[in-house]
Design an enzyme around this catalytic site. Structure first.
Site, mmCIF file in Angstrom:
data_model
loop_
_atom_site.group_PDB
_atom_site.id
_atom_site.type_symbol
_atom_site.label_atom_id
_atom_site.label_comp_id
_atom_site.label_asym_id
_atom_site.label_seq_id
_atom_site.Cartn_x
_atom_site.Cartn_y
_atom_site.Cartn_z
ATOM 1 N N HIS A 64 0.826 -1.215 0.000
ATOM 2 C CA HIS A 64 0.000 0.000 0.000
ATOM 3 C C HIS A 64 0.863 1.270 0.000
ATOM 4 C CE1 HIS A 64 0.131 -0.223 4.544
ATOM 5 N NE2 HIS A 64 0.059 1.072 4.456
ATOM 6 N N ASP A 77 1.173 -7.662 2.127
ATOM 7 C CA ASP A 77 1.309 -6.220 1.897
ATOM 8 C C ASP A 77 2.778 -5.789 1.731
ATOM 9 O OD1 ASP A 77 0.871 -3.517 1.752
ATOM 10 O OD2 ASP A 77 -0.466 -3.430 3.474
ATOM 11 N N SER A 104 3.991 2.283 8.260
ATOM 12 C CA SER A 104 3.763 1.278 7.227
ATOM 13 C C SER A 104 5.052 1.021 6.466
ATOM 14 C CB SER A 104 2.703 1.751 6.240
ATOM 15 O OG SER A 104 1.456 1.703 6.849
HETATM 16 N N1 ARG Z 1 -4.524 0.312 7.265
HETATM 17 C C1 ARG Z 1 -3.254 0.328 6.605
HETATM 18 C C2 ARG Z 1 -2.422 1.497 7.073
HETATM 19 O O1 ARG Z 1 -2.914 2.568 7.298
HETATM 20 C C3 ARG Z 1 -3.381 0.453 5.138
HETATM 21 C C4 ARG Z 1 -3.902 -0.731 4.479
HETATM 22 C C5 ARG Z 1 -4.153 -0.492 3.021
HETATM 23 N N2 ARG Z 1 -5.135 -1.431 2.569
HETATM 24 C C6 ARG Z 1 -6.411 -1.119 2.307
HETATM 25 N N3 ARG Z 1 -7.243 -2.082 2.102
HETATM 26 N N4 ARG Z 1 -6.829 0.125 2.224
HETATM 27 O O2 ARG Z 1 -1.224 1.400 7.159
#
Ligand code: ARG
Length: 719
Positions: free
Chosen positions: A85, A220, A654
C-alpha cells in the site's frame, strides 16, 4: 465516605505515564533507562548498533519512503522493502489495461526491467540536533499570542537557511507541543525504481473488509531499488545512475518467530496526539469523526460504482480510493474505540491529577477552564468545517476550482507584481496536470450532487451559503429533492471550462478573470469557501491558536511533573524506535486470537472472482501442493503469512522493518488492529497490536510465485 486525598488520586490515576510497550522513542535520544528496558525485554544489541554518530548502524538502513511511509535497505545494491500500500501509487502509475502490474503483479528479473517512478523519493536521516534555544531566540520577536501563527514560518525559514548550499534537506520539528525543537538533516534520493510487486489480490488481499483487522492474510509488500549518481550521491533519474550502496543493510531472518519473542520497529510514524485533552476527544467523537465518515462513505460509493464497471477507471482511481477508504474506516473505528475504552474519562482523570499537582502554581491557573472555553467557542462550527473539507471539497472538480482562488486574487489585484501572477498561474498549471489525470467525471458528478445535498441537510440553516442555495431553489427545484442537486451538478460538469483541456489551456495562456468568475465550478467552490472563510475562518484560527498556547503550557507542566520518567514526544514523521514482543490477544470475552496467520487461512477466506477475497490461481496451487520450500514454519507446518506484536506504531510506520533481538528483519509492519484504533490518542496496553507481514511469506511469494530468485539472491539471509 471519606474524601480521597488529591495526591492519592494523582498517584493512582495519572495515565500519561508510559505503560508496557508504549512509546515511540527518538532513536538518537534514546535514554539509558529506555535502553536498559529494551535489554531487559530481550534486545541483544548495543546502543551503538541501533544508532551511532561515528559508525554505521541500523538507523542507516531505514528510510522515509515517498510522502509518508517507511522502507528499509536489504541489499548492498540499494534494494528496499516496503508495503504494497506504500508502493500502490507508483505501481498504479506504472500500470495500464494492457500491462496491468497492479492486477497481475510485476517482477524485474534484471535491473534493466525495473521501472522508474516519477515523483517517488526516499530520504536518509543524517543528523539530529537540539535547536530549542535557537528557535526560542527567534520567537522572542513575537508576542505570545502571535507565536501559534508565526511558528511554522519561523521553522521553515530557519530550516531553509540551515540547508543552504549543503545539498541536504533540513526540517525542524516541534516536540511536546512546542516545548522542544529538533533539527533533522536528510539526504533525498529521487531515482527510485519499481522492482517487484505481487498481484493486488495478494498485496491487498481482504481489501477494506480486512483492513485494520486481525486475523489478516494480506501480502502487503512491494520492492524498489534506490539509484545514485556514479559518485554515490543523490541524483535525479538518469539511465547512467547506479544502484545505491547503503551504509547499512538489514540481514533477513527466515528462522521464524514464536509467541513472546522480542520485536523492535524503526520507522516514521506520522502523527499521534497522546496528550490530547478530554475536550479534544469529545469533539472528535461527537462531531469530527462521524462527519468525515458519513461524507467519505458517500464519496467512496460513487467511486466504487465506476471502478467496478471499467478496469481503466479502476487503475485511475485505485490509489485515491484506497487512501480515502483507509482513513474512512480508521476514523469510524477510532471514534468507536475511544468511546468503548472510556478515553474521555481517562483523560478527565489525568486532567484532575494535573490540576492537583498544579495547585499553587499560578502559571497553570484556569488551564482546563480555558481549554473548555476554547472548545465551547469552536464546537458550533466544527461540523461546517468538516463538511467543507470532506464534503464539498471531496469533489475533485470543486477542490481543483477552489485552488484557482490565489491566481484569481493575483490577477484581480492591481498591485500584483508580474511574478505573483506567473507564480500562481504555474501552480494552477501543475495542479491541472494532476487533476485531469485523476478526474473521473461520472463519479465526481455524483459526488458533487450528493455532498451539496448533505450540506443542505446536515449544516445549520444559518451557516449555509444563502445565495447559493437560493439560486439552486430558483433555477433547479426544491432543496428537499435530490433531483435538484443532480440537475445542477450535471450542468456544472457540462459547462465548466476546467474539463475542456484545450479551452482551459488557452485560458491559462491568457487568463481572463471575467471568464473564471462565470464558471459554474468556480462559482460553486467560491460560494462555499468564501462563506466559510469570511464568516467562520476567524473562529477556527482563534481555536487553533488558543489550543496551541494552552497545550504548550499543559505539556510544559507535564514534563516538569514527570521529570524523572522517560517521556516520548508525539509522532511527527521523525524517526522513532519502539519495542515489544510477539503476542496473542483476546479481542473480546471468550475469544482468543493466535499470534500468527497462515496460508491455510487464505484458503478459508478465498472467494474466486471476489473484489476483495480473490487470489491468484498460482498461489492457490502452491498452497494445495504445500510447496513451501525454505519458508515453512515447522511448528505451524505451514507458511506464516503474518503475526502480531505489542509494538507502539501508527500510520507512517507502514513498511517499517520488524526486527528480532539481534536486529534481523523478521517482518514488515503494515497495520494496527481494530480493537485499538483509539491508538493515536490513547495507547491501550491490553489490546494494542501491530500487524506484521512475516518476511517468510513475502519471500515465498517473491520466489515461488514471482520466480524472482534474483532478488532472493541479493539478500543477506539468516537461515
Ligand atoms: N490500514 C493500513 C495502514 O494505514 C493500510 C492498508 C491499506 N489497505 C487497504 N485495504 N486500504 O497502514
Amino acid at each position: 465516605m471519606k474524601k480521597f486525598p488529591a495526591i492519592l488520586i494523582f498517584i493512582l490515576s495519572f495515565n500519561l505515564f508510559v505503560k508496557a510497550d508504549e512509546g515511540m522513542w527518538l532513536v538518537q535520544l534514546l535514554g539509558d533507562k529506555v535502553y536498559a528496558d529494551m535489554v531487559k525485554k530481550g534486545l541483544k544489541l548495543s546502543k551503538e548498533q541501533l544508532y551511532s554518530i561515528n559508525n554505521n548502524s541500523i538507523k542507516d538502513a531505514i528510510v522515509l519512503f515517498g510522502g509518508g511511509c517507511t522502507a528499509e535497505m536489504v541489499s548492498k545494491e540499494g534494494l528496499v522493502f516496503t508495503n504494497h500500500h506504500c508502493g500502490y501509487d507508483a505501481i498504479a502509475a506504472a500500470s495500464s489495461v494492457a500491462h496491468n502490474h497492479l492486477k497481475d503483479g510485476f517482477w524485474a528479473k534484471t535491473k534493466t526491467e525495473e521501472i522508474a517512478c516519477a515523483g517517488l523519493s526516499v530520504q536518509f536521516l543524517m543528523k539530529v540536533e537540539d535547536v530549542t534555544a535557537k528557535v526560542n531566540e527567534s520567537l522572542k520577536n513575537y508576542k505570545p499570542e502571535e507565536i501559534p501563527s508565526k511558528l511554522q514560518g519561523v521553522l521553515t525559514e530557519m530550516s531553509a537557511k540551515a540547508a543552504e548550499g549543503t545539498g541536504n534537506e533540513i526540517r525542524i520539528g516541534s516536540f511536546f507541543k512546542g516545548n522542544q525543537f529538533l533539527q533533522f538533516t536528510y539526504q533525498r534520493f529521487k531515482d527510485v525504481r519499481l522492482v517487484g510487486a505481487p498481484p493486488e489480490s495478494i498485496g491487498k488481499f481482504g481489501g477494506d473488509t480486512d483492513n485494520w483487522e486481525w486475523p489478516r492474510h494480506t501480502g502487503d509488500f512491494s520492492i524498489f531499488r534506490v539509484y545514485a549518481s556514479k559518485e554515490g550521491k543523490p541524483a535525479d533519474y538518469s539511465s547512467e545512475n547506479i544502484p545505491y550502496q547503503p551504509k547499512y543493510v538489514l540481514p533477513v531472518s527466515i528462522k521464524g518467530i514464536k509467541d513472546g519473542d522480542y520485536s523492535m520497529i524503526f520507522g516514521y510514524p506520522g502523527s499521534t496526539n497522546r496528550y490530547e485533552t478530554s475536550y479534544g476527544v469529545k469533539l472528535k467523537v461527537d462531531i469530527d469523526n462521524p462527519s468525515l465518515v458519513n461524507l467519505r462513505d458517500a464519496r467512496l460509493k460513487c467511486m466504487k460504482a465506476e471502478m467496478i464497471k471499467d478496469p481503466a477507471v479502476k487503475i485511475q482511481l485505485a490509489s485515491s480510493y484506497a487512501g480515502i477508504a483507509n482513513y474512512w474506516k480508521f476514523f469510524d473505528g477510532e471514534a468507536k474505540q475511544l468511546v468503548k475504552l472510556n478515553v474521555v474519562d481517562i483523560k478527565q482523570k489525568d486532567e484532575a491529577a494535573f490540576e492537583a499537582w498544579a495547585k499553587g502554581k499560578p502559571e497553570y491557573d484556569n488551564l482546563f477552564s480555558d481549554v473548555k472555553k476554547t472548545y465551547d467557542n469552536w464546537r458550533p462550527y466544527a461540523k461546517h468545517r468538516m463538511y467543507l473539507i470532506e464534503g464539498i471539497m471531496g469533489s475533485p472538480l470543486i477542490a481543483f476550482a477552489a485552488g484557482l482562488k490565489n491566481m484569481d486574487a493575483a490577477l484581480s489585484n492591481p498591485n500584483s507584481k508580474p511574478e505573483d501572477i506567473t507564480k500562481s498561474t504555474l501552480a494552477v498549471k501543475n495542479a491541472y496536470a494532476k487533476f485531469i489525470k485523476g478526474e473521473n467525471t461520472p463519479s465526481d458528478k455524483n459526488i458533487l450532487g450528493i455532498v451539496l445535498r448533505m450540506f443542505y441537510d446536515d449544516i445549520d440553516a444559518n451557516q449555509r451559503p444563502q445565495a447559493f442555495y437560493s439560486m439552486l431553489k430558483t433555477n433547479y427545484g426544491a432543496l428537499e429533492n435530490s433531483d435538484t442537486y443532480k440537475k445542477f451538478s450535471s450542468e456544472v460538469f457540462d459547462k465548466t471550462l476546467f474539463l475542456d483541456k484545450t479551452k482551459f489551456e488557452a485560458f491559462l495562456e491568457k487568463p481572463d478573470t471575467a471568464l473564471l468568475h462565470k464558471d459554474p465550478a468556480y462559482k460553486t467552490a467560491t460560494a462555499f469557501a468564501d462563506n466559510y472563510t469570511n464568516n467562520y475562518g476567524k473562529f477556527y484560527s482563534d481555536f487553533t491558536s488558543a489550543n496551541y498556547t494552552l497545550n504548550n503550557k499543559y505539556l510544559k507542566g507535564v514534563l516538569e511533573m514527570q521529570k524523572d520518567k522517560p517521556m516520548y514526544p508525539d509522532a511527527n514523521q521523525t524517526m522513532r524506535v519502539n519495542y515489544g514482543h510477539v503476542k496473542s490477544y483476546s479481542p473480546k470475552d471468550g475469544v482468543k486470537y493466535s499470534y500468527i496467520c497462515t496460508l491455510n487461512g487464505i484458503k478459508e477466506k478465498y472467494k474466486k472472482g471476489d473484489y476483495e477475497f480473490d487470489a491468484p490461481v498460482k498461489l492457490m496451487e502452491l498452497i494445495d501442493k504445500k510447496d513451501y520450500g525454505q519458508y515453512i514454519d515447522k511448528t505451524a507446518n505451514d507458511v506464516v503469512v503474518s503475526f502480531i506484536t505489542t509494538n507502539d506504531i501508527t500510520g507512517g510506520n507502514s513498511g517499517s522493518p520488524v526486527l528480532n533481538a539481534k536486529g534481523e528483519l523478521i517482518g514488515l509492519c503494515f497495520d494496527g488492529n481494530y480493537e485499538a484504533l483509539g491508538h493515536k490518542i490513547a495507547f491501550d496496553k491490553e489490546l494494542t497490536r501491530t500487524i506484521c507481514l512475516d518476511v517468510r511469506y513475502m519471500l515465498f511469494v517473491v520466489d515461488k510465485l514471482g520466480g524472482a530468485t534474483n532478488l532472493i539472491n541479493e539478500l543477506n539471509l539468516v537461515k
